[in-house]
Design a protein around this motif. Sequence first.
Motif, short mmCIF file in Angstrom:
data_model
loop_
_atom_site.label_atom_id
_atom_site.label_comp_id
_atom_site.label_asym_id
_atom_site.label_seq_id
_atom_site.Cartn_x
_atom_site.Cartn_y
_atom_site.Cartn_z
N LEU A 1 0.83 -1.20 0.00
CA LEU A 1 0.00 0.00 0.00
C LEU A 1 0.87 1.26 0.00
CD1 LEU A 1 -2.76 1.45 0.32
CD2 LEU A 1 -2.50 1.17 2.80
N ARG A 2 1.90 1.26 0.83
CA ARG A 2 2.78 2.42 0.92
C ARG A 2 3.51 2.66 -0.41
NH1 ARG A 2 5.37 5.35 5.02
NH2 ARG A 2 7.38 6.20 4.36
N ASN A 3 4.04 1.59 -1.00
CA ASN A 3 4.78 1.74 -2.25
C ASN A 3 3.88 2.21 -3.40
OD1 ASN A 3 7.08 0.88 -0.94
ND2 ASN A 3 6.93 -1.23 -1.63
N VAL A 4 2.67 1.66 -3.45
CA VAL A 4 1.72 2.05 -4.50
C VAL A 4 1.37 3.53 -4.38
CG1 VAL A 4 -0.69 1.78 -5.23
CG2 VAL A 4 0.75 -0.23 -4.93
N LEU A 5 1.13 3.98 -3.17
CA LEU A 5 0.76 5.38 -2.96
C LEU A 5 1.93 6.33 -3.20
CD1 LEU A 5 -1.55 5.07 0.18
CD2 LEU A 5 -2.23 5.57 -2.18
N PHE A 6 3.14 5.89 -2.89
CA PHE A 6 4.30 6.74 -3.16
C PHE A 6 4.47 6.95 -4.65
CE2 PHE A 6 8.84 7.46 -3.96
CZ PHE A 6 9.04 8.58 -3.16
N ARG A 7 4.31 5.88 -5.41
CA ARG A 7 4.41 6.00 -6.87
C ARG A 7 3.32 6.93 -7.39
NH1 ARG A 7 4.93 0.98 -7.89
NH2 ARG A 7 2.74 0.47 -8.23
N ALA A 8 2.11 6.80 -6.86
CA ALA A 8 1.01 7.66 -7.28
C ALA A 8 1.26 9.11 -6.91
CB ALA A 8 -0.30 7.17 -6.65
N MET A 9 1.85 9.33 -5.73
CA MET A 9 2.11 10.69 -5.25
C MET A 9 3.10 11.43 -6.15
SD MET A 9 1.39 12.66 -2.51
CE MET A 9 2.07 14.06 -1.61
N THR A 10 4.05 10.70 -6.70
CA THR A 10 5.07 11.33 -7.56
C THR A 10 4.52 11.65 -8.95
OG1 THR A 10 5.89 9.16 -8.27
CG2 THR A 10 6.96 10.18 -6.36
N GLN A 11 3.36 11.11 -9.29
CA GLN A 11 2.83 11.30 -10.64
C GLN A 11 1.51 12.07 -10.67
OE1 GLN A 11 2.54 7.34 -12.22
NE2 GLN A 11 4.73 6.94 -12.11
N VAL A 12 0.89 12.30 -9.52
CA VAL A 12 -0.43 12.91 -9.49
C VAL A 12 -0.37 14.35 -9.99
CG1 VAL A 12 -0.21 13.72 -7.10
CG2 VAL A 12 -2.48 13.30 -8.07
N GLU A 13 -1.39 14.74 -10.72
CA GLU A 13 -1.54 16.12 -11.17
C GLU A 13 -2.87 16.64 -10.63
OE1 GLU A 13 -1.20 16.33 -15.37
OE2 GLU A 13 0.84 15.54 -15.45
N GLY A 14 -2.81 17.72 -9.91
CA GLY A 14 -4.01 18.23 -9.27
C GLY A 14 -4.04 17.89 -7.81
N GLY A 15 -5.15 18.23 -7.17
CA GLY A 15 -5.23 18.07 -5.72
C GLY A 15 -5.95 16.84 -5.26
N GLU A 16 -6.26 15.89 -6.19
CA GLU A 16 -7.01 14.71 -5.78
C GLU A 16 -6.46 13.47 -6.47
OE1 GLU A 16 -11.57 14.31 -4.98
OE2 GLU A 16 -11.25 13.79 -7.08
N LEU A 17 -6.29 12.40 -5.67
CA LEU A 17 -5.88 11.11 -6.22
C LEU A 17 -7.11 10.36 -6.69
CD1 LEU A 17 -3.16 9.46 -3.92
CD2 LEU A 17 -2.92 10.12 -6.30
N ALA A 18 -7.04 9.85 -7.91
CA ALA A 18 -8.14 9.07 -8.47
C ALA A 18 -7.67 7.66 -8.75
CB ALA A 18 -8.66 9.74 -9.74
N ILE A 19 -8.59 6.79 -9.14
CA ILE A 19 -8.25 5.40 -9.43
C ILE A 19 -7.19 5.31 -10.52
CG2 ILE A 19 -9.16 3.21 -10.35
CD1 ILE A 19 -11.78 3.80 -8.97
N GLU A 20 -7.27 6.23 -11.51
CA GLU A 20 -6.32 6.19 -12.62
C GLU A 20 -4.88 6.46 -12.18
OE1 GLU A 20 -9.03 9.04 -13.01
OE2 GLU A 20 -9.99 7.09 -12.71
N ASP A 21 -4.71 7.12 -11.04
CA ASP A 21 -3.36 7.45 -10.55
C ASP A 21 -2.70 6.28 -9.83
OD1 ASP A 21 -3.53 10.21 -11.38
OD2 ASP A 21 -4.86 10.53 -9.68
N VAL A 22 -3.48 5.27 -9.48
CA VAL A 22 -2.96 4.14 -8.70
C VAL A 22 -2.78 2.93 -9.60
CG1 VAL A 22 -3.44 2.57 -6.80
CG2 VAL A 22 -4.01 4.99 -6.58
N GLN A 23 -1.59 2.38 -9.61
CA GLN A 23 -1.29 1.23 -10.46
C GLN A 23 -1.23 -0.03 -9.60
OE1 GLN A 23 2.31 2.03 -12.63
NE2 GLN A 23 1.64 4.08 -13.24
#
Length: 510
Positions: A422-444
Amino acid sequence: MRLQVFCEDRIGITRELLDILTNQQIDLRGIEIDRTGIIYLNCPEIEFEQFSQLMSQIRQLDGVTDVRKIQFMPSEREHKELTALLETLPDPVFSVNLQGKIDLANQAAERLIAKHRDDILGESIHTVLGFNFQHWIEKQGSEHRSEMMVIAGLDYMMEIMPVYVTDDNEESVMASAVVLLKSLSEAKMPIAMRKISGDNGFEHLVGQSSRFKHMLTQAKKLALLDAPLLIQGETGTGKEMLARACHQRSVRRDKPFMVVNCVSMPDNAAETELFGFAGSATEPSKKGIFEQADGGTVFLYEIGEMSPHLQIKLLRFLQDGTFRRVGEEQEVKVDLRVICSTQKKLPDLITAGQFREDLYYRLNVLALVVPPLRERTADIVPLAELFLSQFAQELQQPKPLISDKLAQYLSQYAWPGNIRQLRNVLFRAMTQVEGGELAIEDVQLPENETTSIISDEILDGTLDEIMKRYESGILENLYRSYPSTRKLAKRLGVSHTAVANKLREYHINK
């Protein structure tokens, strides 16, 4: 209406200005006097004719050189500047009055406490942060103070700074205090500061599910007992973090905590690493990990991977606390606690002849089982929020929100890698997110992973016990999104009474 009056430094000129306002029945909302010869007046708006008459009367005063209408008072400008500065600070800031109540809190403080600012103002700083303000005033009221604290699983350095004003006798009088929380990561934290006060490390373990809370309660009790502890759980469930928390809560907290990875340690070097070796004419003696940890705790990570040769050595050490350095006849005695972890079933290894049964009983004096993430789904979103807060600190960027769809998606995923995944997935998403909200598309996440893995732990017990465990997990998960019995009953299509009874039966509450 705000006026700026330029005048000479003359006794009585301020009184004459106030007399003019009184004669015209103009209310005075505020007055400020600048030492450079400027008086600022804050009054309500008046009609043009009265305004012209007022300006004329002020200009006729002896010593007045000019009068102008301005848009704001100096204190208003300073207040706006200070507010703007506080709102841009990434660190939470609180202003606390002498009664210990919060008078001001910036946006970062609002995010940290997860409350609206209106709900924070007027609250006791002791209630919000657990800081005993009155004790500080009585004992150290004149001193700046720094101390470590943990809030919502994150490390902070709390700075308490007294604010003094000068009274009529030119003496400094304490008027309030400012509390600043500086976020710290383990990498930035000074070694001397890594011993956390408070609940001795358990405050870093975040979870609200009943299974996790039960395990944590049990762990806090076992941490106080000075006997070997065996922590069992799947990979990535946080066994080492739990072991550290147990050490920090024990009587050995001020002594070393040493980690031994039984997986990566080659057998030929392992004995020297653990027990040390005797010196020679060309090489001095070296203390092993057991000797270095004297008085403290040794954590044996993945004890099931330890070689048969080392198992014999460890068994002998556990019997009386003595060992010999490699190449030395003299025995060394140390006093330490051994905590082990394993993701394997040690009884199965014993059956297969890969683990000594007598060693197993020596290690399994006290035992904890860390539940996998899929069995504590109520903790997934809180953990995700914690990790995103940590990443925001490390990457120095705003923390994104988690969309409702993503929260549901994360909660339904099986997480075979547990908290680490969970931590690794969210870290990867955090480095790629654009905007102020994480969506399903941002999580691999791997598409071939099932969303409901059935483990031996889930299938343990009778059918009735299994179904109750499954029902409890569903209610606990949904109760976060529907935090009232009526809302939850409507969501599930059952009566309010039925839901209330089930929540009471499974000890589920907000």
